[in-house]
Design a protein around this motif. Structure first.
Motif, PDB file in Angstrom:
ATOM      1  N   VAL A 315       2.736  -1.496   8.341  1.00  0.00           N
ATOM      2  CA  VAL A 315       3.424  -1.978   7.145  1.00  0.00           C
ATOM      3  C   VAL A 315       2.582  -3.041   6.446  1.00  0.00           C
ATOM      4  CG1 VAL A 315       5.531  -3.032   6.251  1.00  0.00           C
ATOM      5  CG2 VAL A 315       5.657  -1.438   8.171  1.00  0.00           C
ATOM      6  N   ARG A 316       1.983  -3.942   7.209  1.00  0.00           N
ATOM      7  CA  ARG A 316       1.117  -4.956   6.590  1.00  0.00           C
ATOM      8  C   ARG A 316      -0.036  -4.307   5.841  1.00  0.00           C
ATOM      9  NH1 ARG A 316       2.428  -7.941  11.375  1.00  0.00           N
ATOM     10  NH2 ARG A 316       3.427  -9.933  10.817  1.00  0.00           N
ATOM     11  N   ASP A 317      -0.597  -3.265   6.416  1.00  0.00           N
ATOM     12  CA  ASP A 317      -1.708  -2.574   5.753  1.00  0.00           C
ATOM     13  C   ASP A 317      -1.242  -1.929   4.451  1.00  0.00           C
ATOM     14  OD1 ASP A 317      -3.392  -3.301   7.799  1.00  0.00           O
ATOM     15  OD2 ASP A 317      -3.365  -1.332   8.801  1.00  0.00           O
ATOM     16  N   GLN A 318      -0.054  -1.300   4.460  1.00  0.00           N
ATOM     17  CA  GLN A 318       0.454  -0.701   3.233  1.00  0.00           C
ATOM     18  C   GLN A 318       0.674  -1.758   2.156  1.00  0.00           C
ATOM     19  OE1 GLN A 318       3.989   1.557   4.026  1.00  0.00           O
ATOM     20  NE2 GLN A 318       2.895   3.303   4.883  1.00  0.00           N
ATOM     21  N   ILE A 323      -1.015  -4.411  -2.949  1.00  0.00           N
ATOM     22  CA  ILE A 323      -1.335  -5.629  -3.708  1.00  0.00           C
ATOM     23  C   ILE A 323      -2.755  -5.547  -4.251  1.00  0.00           C
ATOM     24  CG2 ILE A 323      -1.674  -8.123  -3.507  1.00  0.00           C
ATOM     25  CD1 ILE A 323       0.643  -8.123  -1.474  1.00  0.00           C
ATOM     26  N   ALA A 324      -3.666  -5.033  -3.439  1.00  0.00           N
ATOM     27  CA  ALA A 324      -5.050  -4.894  -3.902  1.00  0.00           C
ATOM     28  C   ALA A 324      -5.155  -3.928  -5.075  1.00  0.00           C
ATOM     29  CB  ALA A 324      -5.931  -4.423  -2.745  1.00  0.00           C
ATOM     30  N   ALA A 325      -4.216  -2.972  -5.136  1.00  0.00           N
ATOM     31  CA  ALA A 325      -4.231  -1.984  -6.225  1.00  0.00           C
ATOM     32  C   ALA A 325      -3.407  -2.413  -7.423  1.00  0.00           C
ATOM     33  CB  ALA A 325      -3.727  -0.642  -5.694  1.00  0.00           C
ATOM     34  N   GLY A 326      -2.837  -3.628  -7.391  1.00  0.00           N
ATOM     35  CA  GLY A 326      -2.131  -4.144  -8.559  1.00  0.00           C
ATOM     36  C   GLY A 326      -0.653  -4.400  -8.386  1.00  0.00           C
ATOM     37  N   VAL A 353       4.490  -1.181  -8.854  1.00  0.00           N
ATOM     38  CA  VAL A 353       3.961  -0.183  -7.928  1.00  0.00           C
ATOM     39  C   VAL A 353       3.842   1.161  -8.638  1.00  0.00           C
ATOM     40  CG1 VAL A 353       4.786  -1.271  -5.811  1.00  0.00           C
ATOM     41  CG2 VAL A 353       6.324   0.221  -7.090  1.00  0.00           C
ATOM     42  N   THR A 354       3.024   2.045  -8.084  1.00  0.00           N
ATOM     43  CA  THR A 354       2.872   3.402  -8.600  1.00  0.00           C
ATOM     44  C   THR A 354       2.844   4.372  -7.421  1.00  0.00           C
ATOM     45  OG1 THR A 354       0.451   3.553  -8.488  1.00  0.00           O
ATOM     46  CG2 THR A 354       1.403   2.450 -10.423  1.00  0.00           C
ATOM     47  N   HIS A 355       2.966   5.638  -7.738  1.00  0.00           N
ATOM     48  CA  HIS A 355       2.925   6.651  -6.688  1.00  0.00           C
ATOM     49  C   HIS A 355       1.516   6.944  -6.207  1.00  0.00           C
ATOM     50  CE1 HIS A 355       7.107   8.679  -6.522  1.00  0.00           C
ATOM     51  NE2 HIS A 355       7.229   7.393  -6.806  1.00  0.00           N
ATOM     52  N   ASP A 356       0.539   6.229  -6.734  1.00  0.00           N
ATOM     53  CA  ASP A 356      -0.809   6.306  -6.182  1.00  0.00           C
ATOM     54  C   ASP A 356      -0.954   5.421  -4.951  1.00  0.00           C
ATOM     55  OD1 ASP A 356      -1.744   8.050  -8.168  1.00  0.00           O
ATOM     56  OD2 ASP A 356      -2.149   6.380  -9.537  1.00  0.00           O
ATOM     57  N   MET A 357       0.028   4.576  -4.701  1.00  0.00           N
ATOM     58  CA  MET A 357      -0.041   3.624  -3.592  1.00  0.00           C
ATOM     59  C   MET A 357       0.612   4.207  -2.335  1.00  0.00           C
ATOM     60  SD  MET A 357       1.029   0.187  -5.709  1.00  0.00           S
ATOM     61  CE  MET A 357       0.068  -0.363  -7.130  1.00  0.00           C
TER      62      MET A 357
END
Length: 462
Positions: A315-318, A323-326, A353-357
């Protein structure tokens, strides 16, 4: 022996209990005893089987004062929530109440010329592989109908909740279910897969990961063993513009955060109509900030640790990747000093958030939820369906007809309106896509652990 399974408590990282793993030959002997005991069990009247199983449920519920702190030590659920026995009672009572009608023969004809009927008969030995997140509720979904229908049951419980398997066996035996008819076995993956491949069981019920379900299907390939697989989930919620905002916040955030987010049908992504988005997000963040992360044995704790540090790491990695992706985090982890970088994980709400994440596409199974703004039903439906999973979907609106129309277009096993994260024993529990296949609870739960048998009897007349 083949070694030991160790249960590491998320409270302190110490080994809480360990058990010897059965060797393959010991496991085969146990399954042979289950198979030998099954015909006599099936020959008992249905009412007698139901009574013995329900006596076992009574014995289990009587253990609740011990079970609640035991669950906290095994998988981190706070003691303030009192365990799972309310749901156990509800499901047991319902399944017992419908067993006679669900298993009754269907008479097609009973005339002077013919008697034709369709019966349901037990499949033999049912193998239940239970998960740790709701170790009693998920297990009984399969155990109850299997035993009532006349099968013997072999239970393999998750390593994180070993003691739950012990208690289920003890309770059923106290209730009068014969020991060989219900067995709790400590098995490793290799022996589990070997038993399935050897066609040891009439049916395999598994609740767990997609990878685990794939392994079971591979093991069963070519053997024609029936399987029921409840696998991953990424359950969505949609808040329409006519929703009760306070009810939606309370319901969806509880669905996202209860049990540290470790719920099969927990809410992992939320879509909110533009007109309510800002208010919903603000109230949702406040709701989460009021949680208290800490020792699950403390009655004041509302969120315990995740069941294992490796689950929290995912979960921390997700969260970090998002966050790194915006993505923008709304919860300051500093407000949760118990977050230790291990099993104790601060909850998080993400926007932008987006569905790319990954956090919006992959199963999280932890205390994080992403919230997106939508323009209306069509966009919400498109995003809710944009997932590899399909267990439940939650719609928040004041219009039941609208909810039904939306539900007709959703790729999911269950459609909720103005609630979430609940199993109704009168309704089938099922999923689509990578969530798996099969059915539990309701009358269909009995069909899963029985096979049809037809009788076509021509009467000889002079």
């Amino acid at each position: 022996m083949s070694g030991k399974i160790k249960l590491v408590s998320p409270i302190d990282g110490a080994v809480h209990v360990e058990r010897d793993i059965l060797s393959p030959d010991q496991a085969r002997d146990a399954v042979a005893r289950a198979r030998a005991a099954q015909p006599e069990w099936a020959a008992r009247p249905l009412d007698e089987r139901i009574g013995l199983v329900m006596a076992g449920i009574d014995a289990l519920i009587a253990m609740n004062d011990e079970i609640v702190p035991e669950l906290a030590r095994m998988m981190g659920r706070p003691v303030r929530y009192g365990g799972e026995m309310g749901g156990v009672r509800e499901r047991a009572d319902y399944m017992a109440g419908i067993a006679t009608s669900a298993l009754a023969p269907q008479i097609a004809e009973d005339s002077d010329a013919f008697h034709r009927e369709l019966r349901r008969e037990p499949v033999g030995v049912v193998f239940v592989i239970a998960p740790w997140n709701y170790p009693y509720l998920t297990a009984i979904n399969a155990i109850l109908p299997a035993l009532m229908a006349g099968n013997s049951v072999v239970l393999k419980h998750a390593s994180q909740t070993l003691l739950a398997g012990d208690r289920l066996a003890r309770a059923m035996h106290q209730g009068g279910v014969p020991k060989d008819v219900f067995q709790n076995l400590i098995l490793d993956h290799a022996t589990t897969e070997a038993l399935i491949a050897e066609r040891s069981f009439g049916f395999v019920n598994f609740t767990g990961s997609v990878g685990g379900g794939q392994a079971i299907e591979r093991a069963a390939a070519g053997g024609f063993t029936g399987t029921g697989l409840e696998l991953g989930g990424k359950d969505p919620g949609y808040v329409a513009e006519d929703a009760d905002l306070d009810a939606a916040v309370d319901g969806l955030m509880d669905g996202a955060m209860f049990n540290s987010g470790q719920c099969c049908c927990g809410i992992e992504r939320i879509y909110v109509h533009d007109s309510l988005y800002d208010a919903f997000v603000a109230r949702a963040a406040d709701w989460v900030r009021d949680l208290r992360l800490g020792d699950p044995l403390d009655p004041e704790t509302t969120m315990g640790p995740m069941a294992h540090a490796r689950f929290a790491r995912l979960v921390r990695d997700q969260i970090g990747d998002a966050i790194a992706a915006g993505a923008r985090p709304l919860i300051d982890a500093g407000g949760f000093p118990a977050d230790d970088g291990g099993a104790y994980l601060a909850p998080q709400v993400l926007v932008d958030v987006t569905h790319d994440m990954r956090v919006m596409r992959e199963e999280s199974f932890g205390p994080v939820v992403g919230i997106m703004r939508v323009s209306g039903d069509d966009q919400a439906i498109e995003l809710m369906n944009d997932s590899d999973y399909g267990l439940t979907a939650s719609i928040w609106t004041s219009d039941a007809g609208r909810a039904a129309k939306i539900g007709n277009r959703l790729e999911t096993g269950t459609v909720f309106m103005n609630r979430c994260d609940y199993l109704d024993p009168a309704l089938c529990w099922t999923g689509v896509k990578d969530t798996g296949r099969g059915a539990s609870l309701s009358a269909l739960g009995f069909q899963a652990v029985t096979r049809p048998k037809s009788f076509h009897l021509k009467k000889v007349t002079a």
